[in-house]
Design an enzyme around this catalytic site. Structure first.
Site, PDB file in Angstrom:
ATOM      1  N   ASP A 173       0.820  -1.200   0.000  1.00  0.00           N
ATOM      2  CA  ASP A 173       0.000   0.000   0.000  1.00  0.00           C
ATOM      3  C   ASP A 173       0.861   1.259   0.000  1.00  0.00           C
ATOM      4  O   ASP A 173       1.894   1.306   0.678  1.00  0.00           O
ATOM      5  CB  ASP A 173      -0.890  -0.017   1.248  1.00  0.00           C
ATOM      6  CG  ASP A 173      -2.114   0.824   1.036  1.00  0.00           C
ATOM      7  OD1 ASP A 173      -3.152   0.259   0.648  1.00  0.00           O
ATOM      8  OD2 ASP A 173      -2.019   2.058   1.231  1.00  0.00           O
ATOM      9  N   PHE A 194      -1.895   5.787 -10.790  1.00  0.00           N
ATOM     10  CA  PHE A 194      -3.316   5.439 -10.918  1.00  0.00           C
ATOM     11  C   PHE A 194      -3.947   5.108  -9.565  1.00  0.00           C
ATOM     12  O   PHE A 194      -5.151   5.300  -9.390  1.00  0.00           O
ATOM     13  CB  PHE A 194      -3.494   4.177 -11.779  1.00  0.00           C
ATOM     14  CG  PHE A 194      -3.194   4.346 -13.235  1.00  0.00           C
ATOM     15  CD1 PHE A 194      -4.104   4.943 -14.078  1.00  0.00           C
ATOM     16  CD2 PHE A 194      -1.994   3.881 -13.766  1.00  0.00           C
ATOM     17  CE1 PHE A 194      -3.841   5.077 -15.430  1.00  0.00           C
ATOM     18  CE2 PHE A 194      -1.721   4.016 -15.113  1.00  0.00           C
ATOM     19  CZ  PHE A 194      -2.640   4.613 -15.953  1.00  0.00           C
ATOM     20  N   TYR A 239     -14.832  12.406  -4.303  1.00  0.00           N
ATOM     21  CA  TYR A 239     -13.908  11.786  -5.268  1.00  0.00           C
ATOM     22  C   TYR A 239     -13.292  12.862  -6.163  1.00  0.00           C
ATOM     23  O   TYR A 239     -12.061  12.968  -6.274  1.00  0.00           O
ATOM     24  CB  TYR A 239     -14.642  10.733  -6.102  1.00  0.00           C
ATOM     25  CG  TYR A 239     -13.857  10.272  -7.294  1.00  0.00           C
ATOM     26  CD1 TYR A 239     -12.642   9.603  -7.125  1.00  0.00           C
ATOM     27  CD2 TYR A 239     -14.304  10.524  -8.585  1.00  0.00           C
ATOM     28  CE1 TYR A 239     -11.902   9.206  -8.231  1.00  0.00           C
ATOM     29  CE2 TYR A 239     -13.567  10.124  -9.688  1.00  0.00           C
ATOM     30  CZ  TYR A 239     -12.366   9.465  -9.504  1.00  0.00           C
ATOM     31  OH  TYR A 239     -11.634   9.081 -10.595  1.00  0.00           O
ATOM     32  N   PHE A 247     -12.768  11.073 -19.210  1.00  0.00           N
ATOM     33  CA  PHE A 247     -14.226  11.042 -19.190  1.00  0.00           C
ATOM     34  C   PHE A 247     -14.606   9.570 -18.940  1.00  0.00           C
ATOM     35  O   PHE A 247     -14.089   8.987 -18.006  1.00  0.00           O
ATOM     36  CB  PHE A 247     -14.780  11.755 -20.430  1.00  0.00           C
ATOM     37  CG  PHE A 247     -14.678  13.262 -20.218  1.00  0.00           C
ATOM     38  CD1 PHE A 247     -13.439  13.885 -20.078  1.00  0.00           C
ATOM     39  CD2 PHE A 247     -15.809  14.028 -20.036  1.00  0.00           C
ATOM     40  CE1 PHE A 247     -13.331  15.248 -19.785  1.00  0.00           C
ATOM     41  CE2 PHE A 247     -15.716  15.399 -19.749  1.00  0.00           C
ATOM     42  CZ  PHE A 247     -14.484  16.004 -19.620  1.00  0.00           C
ATOM     43  N   HIS A 291     -20.207   0.544 -13.406  1.00  0.00           N
ATOM     44  CA  HIS A 291     -20.158   1.293 -14.668  1.00  0.00           C
ATOM     45  C   HIS A 291     -21.118   0.733 -15.705  1.00  0.00           C
ATOM     46  O   HIS A 291     -21.356  -0.480 -15.776  1.00  0.00           O
ATOM     47  CB  HIS A 291     -18.722   1.309 -15.211  1.00  0.00           C
ATOM     48  CG  HIS A 291     -17.784   2.044 -14.313  1.00  0.00           C
ATOM     49  ND1 HIS A 291     -16.861   1.409 -13.520  1.00  0.00           N
ATOM     50  CD2 HIS A 291     -17.669   3.363 -14.051  1.00  0.00           C
ATOM     51  CE1 HIS A 291     -16.202   2.317 -12.810  1.00  0.00           C
ATOM     52  NE2 HIS A 291     -16.676   3.510 -13.116  1.00  0.00           N
ATOM     53  N   ILE A 302     -31.997   1.808 -15.801  1.00  0.00           N
ATOM     54  CA  ILE A 302     -31.645   3.121 -16.376  1.00  0.00           C
ATOM     55  C   ILE A 302     -31.889   4.164 -15.293  1.00  0.00           C
ATOM     56  O   ILE A 302     -33.009   4.309 -14.800  1.00  0.00           O
ATOM     57  CB  ILE A 302     -32.498   3.437 -17.626  1.00  0.00           C
ATOM     58  CG1 ILE A 302     -32.277   2.364 -18.699  1.00  0.00           C
ATOM     59  CG2 ILE A 302     -32.156   4.817 -18.159  1.00  0.00           C
ATOM     60  CD1 ILE A 302     -33.115   2.571 -19.964  1.00  0.00           C
ATOM     61  N   GLY A 306     -26.414  13.113  -8.123  1.00  0.00           N
ATOM     62  CA  GLY A 306     -25.074  13.584  -8.475  1.00  0.00           C
ATOM     63  C   GLY A 306     -24.697  13.392  -9.930  1.00  0.00           C
ATOM     64  O   GLY A 306     -23.607  13.801 -10.336  1.00  0.00           O
TER      65      GLY A 306
END
Ligand code: UFG
Length: 327
Positions: free
Chosen positions: A49, A71, A139, A167, A187, A205, A282
């Protein structure tokens, strides 16, 4: 040249490791495997870590590192709202720790994984890099703070950085042996494909009453290999003496949730079972990038820009690896 990739066992990280190897770089990966997968990496992997300072120092002491691609971070918008402590605690302190060890070992170039979430609700579309930064969740705030830290470290300590604001990353390496495997998955494209495979009852949706042509949100989907190419170009730019800056990475076109579903049906030849649900808190109605600067200044050219190709590469991964990486 030896590149340290933190989070190199994760989704975008593992694809970038492969792009670096293809270009002849030596690569070492640091990953705590909380989200990443050992099987996604074919280079030396240090499991640990970034919050563990002695571990990090060992990595730098044992390798002649020329540059870093960072990353490793927590990256779920929803989770960040519920647990801001984790996002501010780990994303920011880990980046600080990494930068301080870089300084100690004389490593001065870093490519940083940032996000469209630094902009918040868009005031103009497509969004240029100069757009006001008003993130609407911890975030996005954690990534914006790190960009600010990088800027100050650049001024004070001579570190040079390129921050890449992605994006919607999607797709998988066409070779088919690495791809998206988040647990849990949040996602859209992998969820759609899991619904096609019968691993989920339906795709929900999130909102059909947005002020968009079909009422669902528009997003700018960008192939993970195109993102990886941009990281290599950013690294090369820094090696050539480029000044510190940030670039957007997207294709400049917004696709609705319904369009993604329709395209997935075309690619897979199967129906996506859907439910229409309420908006997810959000979510901005439209997020589309202007990536003109990355094209002009980095010479970046997306190779997998159309949505059908993006979804086809994701499908190739998901149908052959329905349970993701085998642990
Ligand atoms: N969506 C659904 N149903 C689902 C999942 C998603 O309708 O089950 C919709 C979302 O509402 C959104 C679109 O599909 O309109 C894409 O959602 P994702 O969760 O795939 O991606 P996001 O746009 O929310 O997130 C992306 C990046 C984040 C980044 C964020 C910026 O993945 O890292 O954009 O807002 F922070």
């Amino acid at each position: 040249m030896t590149i340290l990739v933190t989070g190199g066992a994760g989704y975008i990280g593992s694809h970038t490791v492969r792009a670096l190897q293809t270009k002849g770089y030596d690569v070492i990966v640091v990953d705590n495997l909380s989200k990443g997968h050992k099987q996604a990496v074919q280079v030396p992997l240090y499991i640990g870590d970034l919050s563990d300072r002695s571990f990090l120092e060992k990595v730098f002491a044992e390798n002649q590192i020329d540059a870093v691609i960072h990353f490793a971070a927590l990256s779920l918008v929803g989770e960040s709202v519920i647990r801001p402590d984790l996002y501010f605690g780990s994303n920011i302190t880990n980046a600080l720790s990494l930068l301080d060890v870089m300084r100690k070992y004389g490593v001065s170039q870093i490519v940083f994984s940032s996000t469209a979430a630094v902009y918040g609700e868009p005031m103009e579309v497509p969004i240029p890099e100069s757009h006001p930064k008003q993130p609407t969740n911890p975030y996005g705030e954690s990534k914006l703070f790190i960009e600010m830290i990088l800027q100050r470290y650049a001024e004070a300590f001579g570190i040079r950085y390129i921050a890449l604001r992605y994006f919607n990353a999607a797709g998988a390496d066409p070779k088919g042996d690495i791809g998206e495997d988040h647990r849990p998955e949040t996602h859209l494209i992998p969820l759609v494909l899991q619904a096609v495979l019968g691993q989920r009852d339906r795709l929900q949706i999130f909102g059909t009453d947005y002020p968009t042509p079909d009422g669902t949100c528009l997003r700018d989907y960008i192939h993970v290999n195109d993102l990886s190419d941009a990281h290599v170009l950013a690294l090369e730019a820094l090696a050539d003496g480029a000044s510190s800056t940030a670039y957007n990475l997207g294709n400049g076109r917004g696709f609705s949730v319904r369009k993604v579903i329709e395209t997935a049906e075309k690619v897979t030849g199967r129906l996506v079972p859907v439910d229409e649900g309420p908006r997810r808190p959000g979510d901005p109605a439209v997020l589309v990038a202007s990536s003109d600067r990355a094209v002009q200044e980095l010479g970046w050219q997306p190779r997998f820009a159309d949505l059908e190709t993006i979804i086809a590469t994701a499908w190739n991964w998901h149908k052959n690896n329905p349970n993701g990486f085998q642990e």
